[in-house]
Design an enzyme around this catalytic site. Sequence first.
Site, PDB file in Angstrom:
ATOM      1  N   ASP A 134       0.626  -1.302  -0.080  1.00  0.00           N
ATOM      2  CA  ASP A 134      -0.186   0.059  -0.083  1.00  0.00           C
ATOM      3  C   ASP A 134       0.746   1.409  -0.182  1.00  0.00           C
ATOM      4  O   ASP A 134       0.702   2.067  -0.796  1.00  0.00           O
ATOM      5  CB  ASP A 134      -1.101   0.086   1.059  1.00  0.00           C
ATOM      6  CG  ASP A 134      -2.098   1.297   1.236  1.00  0.00           C
ATOM      7  OD1 ASP A 134      -2.465   1.357   0.165  1.00  0.00           O
ATOM      8  OD2 ASP A 134      -2.200   1.697   2.242  1.00  0.00           O
ATOM      9  N   CYS A 188     -16.128  -6.858 -16.265  1.00  0.00           N
ATOM     10  CA  CYS A 188     -17.205  -5.847 -15.734  1.00  0.00           C
ATOM     11  C   CYS A 188     -18.258  -5.751 -16.932  1.00  0.00           C
ATOM     12  O   CYS A 188     -19.315  -5.396 -16.602  1.00  0.00           O
ATOM     13  CB  CYS A 188     -16.445  -4.673 -15.382  1.00  0.00           C
ATOM     14  SG  CYS A 188     -15.754  -4.583 -13.753  1.00  0.00           S
ATOM     15  N   CYS A 194     -21.186   0.238  -9.779  1.00  0.00           N
ATOM     16  CA  CYS A 194     -20.596   1.086  -8.764  1.00  0.00           C
ATOM     17  C   CYS A 194     -20.383   2.412  -9.191  1.00  0.00           C
ATOM     18  O   CYS A 194     -20.586   3.337  -8.207  1.00  0.00           O
ATOM     19  CB  CYS A 194     -18.998   0.452  -8.768  1.00  0.00           C
ATOM     20  SG  CYS A 194     -18.366   0.334 -10.402  1.00  0.00           S
ATOM     21  N   CYS A 198     -21.911   5.362  -6.426  1.00  0.00           N
ATOM     22  CA  CYS A 198     -21.004   6.230  -5.600  1.00  0.00           C
ATOM     23  C   CYS A 198     -21.820   7.548  -5.160  1.00  0.00           C
ATOM     24  O   CYS A 198     -22.294   8.120  -5.666  1.00  0.00           O
ATOM     25  CB  CYS A 198     -19.931   6.584  -6.675  1.00  0.00           C
ATOM     26  SG  CYS A 198     -18.651   7.643  -5.511  1.00  0.00           S
TER      27      CYS A 198
END
Length: 380
Positions: A134, A188, A194, A198
């Site tokens: 990360d 997808c 999505c 949002c």
Amino acid sequence: MDVQQFKQEIIAYSKTIGIDKIGFTTAAPFLTLKSRLLRQQELNYQSGFEEPDIEKRTNPALLFHEPASIISIAVAYPSKMTEHVRGKKGERRGLFSKSSWGNDYHVVLKYRLQKLADFITVNYSEARVKSMVDTGELSDRAVAERAGIGWSGKNCSIITPEFGSYVYLGEMITNIPFEPDTPIEDMCGSCNKCVEACPTGALVQGGQINAKACISYLTQTKDSLPEEYRSVIGNRLYGCDTCQMVCPYNKGMDFHFHEELEPDPETAKPLLQPLLSMSNREFKERFGHTAGSWRGKKPIQRNAILALGHFKEASAIPDLKMVIEKDPRPVIRGTAAWTLGKIGGSEALTILRKVLETETDDYVLEEIQRALSIASDAVN
């Protein structure tokens, strides 16, 4: 040594140390990512939490001498709590995102990567490795996508066939020339759930995000939140799961493989009002082991105050009175003013009018005036 055979040994070993999926790719520059990042930079869509040097983010050779391969790992995490706590009037609760449940995933994955590194260096005498999770320079998602861990979904998360997008990612650069795995086809298709779900419109389009508008980013900032985002945050204290929860590939995905990633309900969904008076020491003792604590208590407390406004929780007025009168931080006092305005009523109006006479900070004064307007309109 037979590198291909060694790769199979690494895969087998990874399963014994709590790595749920592993993939291999080349250490070639990430040219597609580079062009995408440059475009994000032009649009001012970056959060500011990223490594600022795009060359370092996309060229492993700038981070590691003569890299040959990158190993990507994925560790699945739970999407549901096995124990439940529910908020109610007078005892409202906030929510940490699923990615911050359990122990800090940075620590969890770094431990697994270190075990993997030890295995590699012990069994391959000339091996060199560099691991990151990360906060490293490389994009975890770009590495995982190219290594066949999953495809990059329209929600900008890596979606795996086995675990959906509920996975933590990490990677290891090495000088060993492993045969690369094949990337997974993007599945997808025409689904746009999505993007449509949002809360802030941060998903500009499939695969492109304005990070500065993303609730996950907003909940981690330390300044006052823009007015248009305050009500949208709801009771989120850290992060946002909306774009993952609506994804069809996450339906039924809930894995409890790792004890250290299991959520404590009282930590993942804490009572809001006690957060307002929590000391630094108490915050570290309660939340310090989680990923959601990395920015300290200030963003969490600000978000808790906003959540009380979201609920219009009148029982919190005494706590908010204490905050607006005594807290030394203008952002926290100003946010408390906004929430008192949202709750409204004669008690909140009295508090706001009183502190208006003693407050000296321009920002807080502006918030008090706005709150008085909101509360007065509600009464009228």
